[in-house]
Motif scaffolding. Structure first.
Motif, PDB file in Angstrom:
ATOM      1  N   SER A 127       4.919   5.925   9.087  1.00  0.00           N
ATOM      2  CA  SER A 127       5.133   7.294   8.589  1.00  0.00           C
ATOM      3  C   SER A 127       5.723   8.211   9.647  1.00  0.00           C
ATOM      4  N   GLY A 128       6.360   7.651  10.671  1.00  0.00           N
ATOM      5  CA  GLY A 128       6.920   8.461  11.741  1.00  0.00           C
ATOM      6  C   GLY A 128       5.865   9.187  12.557  1.00  0.00           C
ATOM      7  N   LEU A 129       4.579   8.828  12.348  1.00  0.00           N
ATOM      8  CA  LEU A 129       3.477   9.556  12.980  1.00  0.00           C
ATOM      9  C   LEU A 129       2.613   8.701  13.894  1.00  0.00           C
ATOM     10  N   ILE A 130       2.499   7.418  13.576  1.00  0.00           N
ATOM     11  CA  ILE A 130       1.499   6.583  14.230  1.00  0.00           C
ATOM     12  C   ILE A 130       2.129   5.306  14.759  1.00  0.00           C
ATOM     13  N   MET A 131       1.863   5.023  16.030  1.00  0.00           N
ATOM     14  CA  MET A 131       2.300   3.783  16.644  1.00  0.00           C
ATOM     15  C   MET A 131       1.180   2.762  16.467  1.00  0.00           C
ATOM     16  N   ASP A 146       0.818  -1.218   0.000  1.00  0.00           N
ATOM     17  CA  ASP A 146       0.000   0.000   0.000  1.00  0.00           C
ATOM     18  C   ASP A 146       0.854   1.272   0.000  1.00  0.00           C
ATOM     19  N   GLY A 147       2.185   1.110   0.016  1.00  0.00           N
ATOM     20  CA  GLY A 147       3.074   2.260  -0.069  1.00  0.00           C
ATOM     21  C   GLY A 147       3.274   3.010   1.236  1.00  0.00           C
ATOM     22  N   LEU A 148       2.926   2.395   2.355  1.00  0.00           N
ATOM     23  CA  LEU A 148       3.130   3.049   3.653  1.00  0.00           C
ATOM     24  C   LEU A 148       4.580   2.887   4.102  1.00  0.00           C
TER      25      LEU A 148
END
Length: 129
Positions: free
Chosen positions: A73-77, A44-46
């Protein structure tokens, strides 16, 4: 309707998790879902890191480490479970990890029930650094 922060990324992650759960069903160990989710998110390109080891601090002293299933994305755990039912202790644990890593947004995904279960988590103690 107000969009939630990083809603686009969390929706993609949940979509990947749904595809994994649809394909595998429930009943496997957590590591099987983790490996399948890794494949699905890559397709999915994440951008993500799997099982990233992070230090845990108490009063600015490192007291141990903990591996989080995914940082996306360095944003979500993202924390995975493969249990019949999520309980308050699992939610509390995930929120503790968010706070310990100073991450604002988290997802708790449970592959162990007949339907995929997910909880979106918000760290109310998040500090911009």
């Amino acid at each position: 309707m107000e969009l939630l922060k990083h809603d686009d990324v969390t929706r993609k992650i949940i979509g990947c998790a749904m595809r994994v759960h649809t394909a595998l069903g429930n009943g496997f160990q957590e590591v099987i879902y983790q490996r399948a989710l890794e494949i699905e998110m890559a397709l999915d390109g994440l951008a993500f890191e799997r099982e990233k080891e992070m230090p845990i601090y108490y009063r600015d002293v490192e007291i141990g480490t903990r591996r989080v299933d995914f940082f996306v994305s360095g944003l979500i755990m993202v924390e995975l479970k493969a249990i019949i039912e999520l309980e308050d202790v699992h939610l509390a644990q995930s929120i503790n990890y968010l706070e310990a890593y100073n991450m604002e947004i988290g997802l708790l995904l449970n592959f162990g029930s007949k339907s995929l279960m997910f909880k979106r988590l918000l760290n109310k103690k998040f500090k911009i650094v």
